[in-house]
Design a protein around this motif. Structure first.
Motif, PDB file in Angstrom:
ATOM      1  N   SER A  18       0.818  -1.214   0.000  1.00  0.00           N
ATOM      2  CA  SER A  18       0.000   0.000   0.000  1.00  0.00           C
ATOM      3  C   SER A  18       0.853   1.266   0.000  1.00  0.00           C
ATOM      4  O   SER A  18       1.610   1.506   0.946  1.00  0.00           O
ATOM      5  CB  SER A  18      -0.902   0.021   1.238  1.00  0.00           C
ATOM      6  N   GLN A  20      -0.284   4.136   0.565  1.00  0.00           N
ATOM      7  CA  GLN A  20      -0.766   4.943   1.686  1.00  0.00           C
ATOM      8  C   GLN A  20      -0.037   4.573   2.979  1.00  0.00           C
ATOM      9  O   GLN A  20       0.206   5.439   3.829  1.00  0.00           O
ATOM     10  CB  GLN A  20      -2.272   4.741   1.858  1.00  0.00           C
ATOM     11  N   LYS A  24       2.167   7.118   5.167  1.00  0.00           N
ATOM     12  CA  LYS A  24       1.949   7.243   6.612  1.00  0.00           C
ATOM     13  C   LYS A  24       3.271   7.175   7.371  1.00  0.00           C
ATOM     14  O   LYS A  24       3.512   7.962   8.296  1.00  0.00           O
ATOM     15  CB  LYS A  24       0.998   6.137   7.069  1.00  0.00           C
ATOM     16  N   PHE A  74      -5.378   9.782   6.415  1.00  0.00           N
ATOM     17  CA  PHE A  74      -5.000   9.592   5.019  1.00  0.00           C
ATOM     18  C   PHE A  74      -6.217   9.166   4.209  1.00  0.00           C
ATOM     19  O   PHE A  74      -7.276   8.835   4.755  1.00  0.00           O
ATOM     20  CB  PHE A  74      -3.866   8.570   4.930  1.00  0.00           C
ATOM     21  N   ARG A  75      -6.077   9.157   2.904  1.00  0.00           N
ATOM     22  CA  ARG A  75      -7.236   8.908   2.044  1.00  0.00           C
ATOM     23  C   ARG A  75      -7.826   7.513   2.232  1.00  0.00           C
ATOM     24  O   ARG A  75      -9.016   7.306   1.985  1.00  0.00           O
ATOM     25  CB  ARG A  75      -6.864   9.134   0.564  1.00  0.00           C
ATOM     26  N   ASP A  76      -7.023   6.549   2.645  1.00  0.00           N
ATOM     27  CA  ASP A  76      -7.561   5.203   2.844  1.00  0.00           C
ATOM     28  C   ASP A  76      -8.148   5.017   4.241  1.00  0.00           C
ATOM     29  O   ASP A  76      -8.538   3.909   4.616  1.00  0.00           O
ATOM     30  CB  ASP A  76      -6.506   4.141   2.562  1.00  0.00           C
ATOM     31  N   ASP A 113      -0.177  14.320  -1.785  1.00  0.00           N
ATOM     32  CA  ASP A 113      -1.498  13.702  -1.618  1.00  0.00           C
ATOM     33  C   ASP A 113      -2.381  14.695  -0.882  1.00  0.00           C
ATOM     34  O   ASP A 113      -1.911  15.737  -0.393  1.00  0.00           O
ATOM     35  CB  ASP A 113      -1.404  12.393  -0.825  1.00  0.00           C
ATOM     36  N   ILE A 115      -4.908  15.063   2.467  1.00  0.00           N
ATOM     37  CA  ILE A 115      -5.108  14.455   3.770  1.00  0.00           C
ATOM     38  C   ILE A 115      -6.286  15.145   4.440  1.00  0.00           C
ATOM     39  O   ILE A 115      -6.833  16.127   3.934  1.00  0.00           O
ATOM     40  CB  ILE A 115      -3.855  14.566   4.668  1.00  0.00           C
ATOM     41  N   TRP A 498      -5.572   2.316  -3.228  1.00  0.00           N
ATOM     42  CA  TRP A 498      -4.121   2.231  -3.014  1.00  0.00           C
ATOM     43  C   TRP A 498      -3.348   2.346  -4.319  1.00  0.00           C
ATOM     44  O   TRP A 498      -2.361   3.080  -4.401  1.00  0.00           O
ATOM     45  CB  TRP A 498      -3.776   0.895  -2.363  1.00  0.00           C
ATOM     46  N   ARG A 523     -11.543   8.397  -1.546  1.00  0.00           N
ATOM     47  CA  ARG A 523     -11.305   8.449  -0.100  1.00  0.00           C
ATOM     48  C   ARG A 523     -12.214   7.449   0.614  1.00  0.00           C
ATOM     49  O   ARG A 523     -13.276   7.089   0.125  1.00  0.00           O
ATOM     50  CB  ARG A 523     -11.557   9.868   0.436  1.00  0.00           C
TER      51      ARG A 523
END
Length: 587
Positions: A18, A20, A24, A74-76, A113, A115, A498, A523
């Protein structure tokens, strides 16, 4: 190498991992500062948290009268609490786009990205019956977890026996025990907010007082846990983070309170490093006894209901730290394997230096160190059949390895291989009005089919998942309500997010025409404005309903579609459903 160049390097090096998660870890290491526009937006009521110093830690460069934001989201849907106000050497800049109401994670004007930040809970405006501001009692909440610190002081500091990587509840912390009446009033008010919390976590600083040692702390936790659960009819999702207690004490905690899981953090596996970095734990309990008690705890709570973590990176810090990265990895992997085979979920906690710690402010390890740890810890738990039910992204976990579980529920679906971009174009997060013939049905809500991709960039779809009550809250974005964060549907959507894979939605218009909408999976919401839009919509149709999350999609194009004759259609395949605490209250 810039931070964004470093991201691209690791996105390419780990193409199946991932991005993301890598982002992170990068944000955890490098930290953030805010543009004036972002800072001003974070001071508004829906985002500002508290002016109180978090966990009693003074922050060196925090502006006077500055409200501390909550965790970065985060977006995920993954999140991490950044040490805002620390003097990071090379932080990301968080900017703000007022037209889209979006926070931008940037480096030198380049977008890495978008957030978000944890929104302010409703209960922060309240005071208890004794006049205590509720944000001082439950001010460390995360996405869907309410944290109650029952003892805001750590007595290990009294004799210089505090953990060397820790700055929490330091020598100047004098609050001590929190009044149970304040806790009762705060929890009662907090869980009223629709869809906000699924778990309460109770913790605090260590208190070895009493005969035998820790007996006063155990009695206190029983009072606190009973107070927290007073308004609930039965066991609720509640975790205790505390020292490793004897089995007979754990039986009391489990039988006399609503407690469902337990987290005695080992912090470091290497024996010499444990003795060096955790002198209070070594003095009062000892490493071998700590581990023995953790294994015995599984007999009380059950496999997968006992958790622990390692504060990784700290074991390599300082002149007395381990001198080999490879040995540090092997040691951590050994500990992960031991705990997993004994039914204990062991997680990665990335050490973040702080000047108030014994270790002080020191350079962190490379991203690769934490990426490898995250992969192996996740794979080890999976091999032993352990799920991070309480400690996961839904509950605002900082542990990056638990975020990876989200892709485990659709093993038959592979997202086509493609290069993931570390530089995002500005139009990436922009939304536009929906086509009129779709807007009319999506504003009300409709069923749809999500086409699942097959292997290979040119391969046709290999099936579809039926999705219910897809709708648009504003005529611009599309929300898919998700009953579970552990389902085939969720894993497919997360993999598309992802790896920047567009999704296909088959939707029928009011006139009966079938259309295929190509969408960006933008998202994943478990909290905040769009999540509440989704929950209000679902509960408007069925007041007893509950949903775990909402996936936000942006429609890129629409074209006529043929009837899906012969298309293999499956359901969402939910494996585990969350129930929000506002739905569990005694009525």
């Amino acid at each position: 190498m810039t931070k964004i160049e470093e991201l691209q390097y690791y996105y390419d090096k780990y193409p199946d991992l991932s991005p993301q998660l890598i982002l992170k870890i990068s944000v955890t290491k490098y930290g953030t500062v805010f543009s004036d526009a972002a800072l001003a937006r974070l001071q508004e009521k829906d985002y500002r948290f508290t002016k109180a110093e978090p966990f009693g830690i003074p922050l060196e460069v925090r502006k006077k009268d500055f409200y501390t934001p909550g965790a970065v989201i985060f977006r995920d849907g993954g999140s991490v609490l950044v040490n805002y106000g620390e003097p990071y050497a090379d932080p990301y800049l968080v900017d703000y786009d007022p037209e889209e109401d979006v926070f931008l994670l940037t480096e030198n004007g380049i977008l890495a990205d978008t957030i978000d930040f944890l929104p302010r809970p409703d209960f922060f405006d309240g005071v208890t019956g004794k006049g205590t501001p509720m944000d001082l009692v439950g001010g460390t909440c995360t996405t869907q977890r309410l944290l109650i610190n029952g003892f805001q002081r750590c007595r290990f500091w009294e004799n210089g026996e505090q953990c060397h990587y820790c700055a929490l509840f330091g020598a100047d912390s004098v609050i001590g025990e929190v009044d149970t009446d304040d806790i009762r009033d705060t929890v009662r008010e907090a869980v009223k907010e629709p869809g906000r919390f699924t778990e309460v976590s109770v913790s605090g600083g260590s208190d070895f007082s009493g005969d035998p040692p820790f007996s006063n702390e155990i009695a206190r936790y029983i009072r606190v846990l009973q107070t927290v659960g007073a308004d609930f009819p039965d066991k609720m999702e509640m975790q205790l983070m505390a020292p490793a207690y004897k089995k007979e004490d754990l039986k009391r905690l489990y039988e006399e309170t609503p407690l469902t899981s337990y987290r005695p953090n080992i912090e470091v596996w290497d024996p010499a490093s444990f003795r060096r970095m955790c002198p209070g734990k070594e003095h009062w309990i000892g490493r071998e006894e700590w581990i023995k008690r953790m294994v015995e705890a599984v007999e009380v709570f059950g496999p997968g209901r006992v958790y622990t973590q390692m504060v990784l990176g700290a074991e390599l810090a300082g002149p007395d730290g381990l001198d080999s990265v490879e040995y540090a990895l092997e040691s951590a992997f050994e500990g992960s394997e031991f705990f997993s085979k004994n039914g204990i979920s062991c997680h990665v906690e990335i050490w973040r230096p702080n000047k108030m710690e014994r270790l002080g402010w020191q350079p962190m390890q490379d991203l690769d160190y934490f990426i490898r740890l995250s992969q192996v810890f996740h794979d080890t738990r999976r091999r032993h059949g352990l799920l991070s039910v309480e400690t996961n992204f839904m509950r605002g976990s900082d542990n990056p390895d638990s975020d990876l579980e989200r892709g485990d529920y659709a093993p038959d679906v592979s997202v086509p291989s493609r290069a993931v971009r570390a530089i995002m174009p500005k139009e990436f997060y922009k939304t536009a009005g929906l086509p009129e013939e779709l807007a009319s049905v999506l504003m009300k809500g409709t069923d749809a089919l999500l086409l699942t991709p097959a292997d290979g960039p040119q391969a046709p779809e290999n099936g579809a998942i039926s999705v219910s009550d897809v709708f648009s809250p504003d005529g611009r974005r599309v929300l898919i309500p998700l009953a579970s964060d552990r389902s085939r549907l969720t894993s497919v959507l997360i993999k598309m997010l992802w790896f920047q894979q567009d999704a296909g939605l088959l939707l029928r218009t009011g006139s009966g025409r079938l259309l295929k909408a190509t969408c960006r999976v933008y998202r994943y919401h478990t909290v905040g404005k769009q999540f509440r839009h989704m929950l209000d919509h679902v509960r408007g149709n069925n007041p007893a309903a509950d949903r775990a999350a909402a996936a936000e999609l942006h429609i890129l194009s629409v074209e006529p579609a043929a009837e899906p004759d012969g298309l293999r259609v499956t359901d969402a395949g939910s494996r585990y459903c969350h129930s929000h605490l506002d739905r569990q209250l005694s009525r």
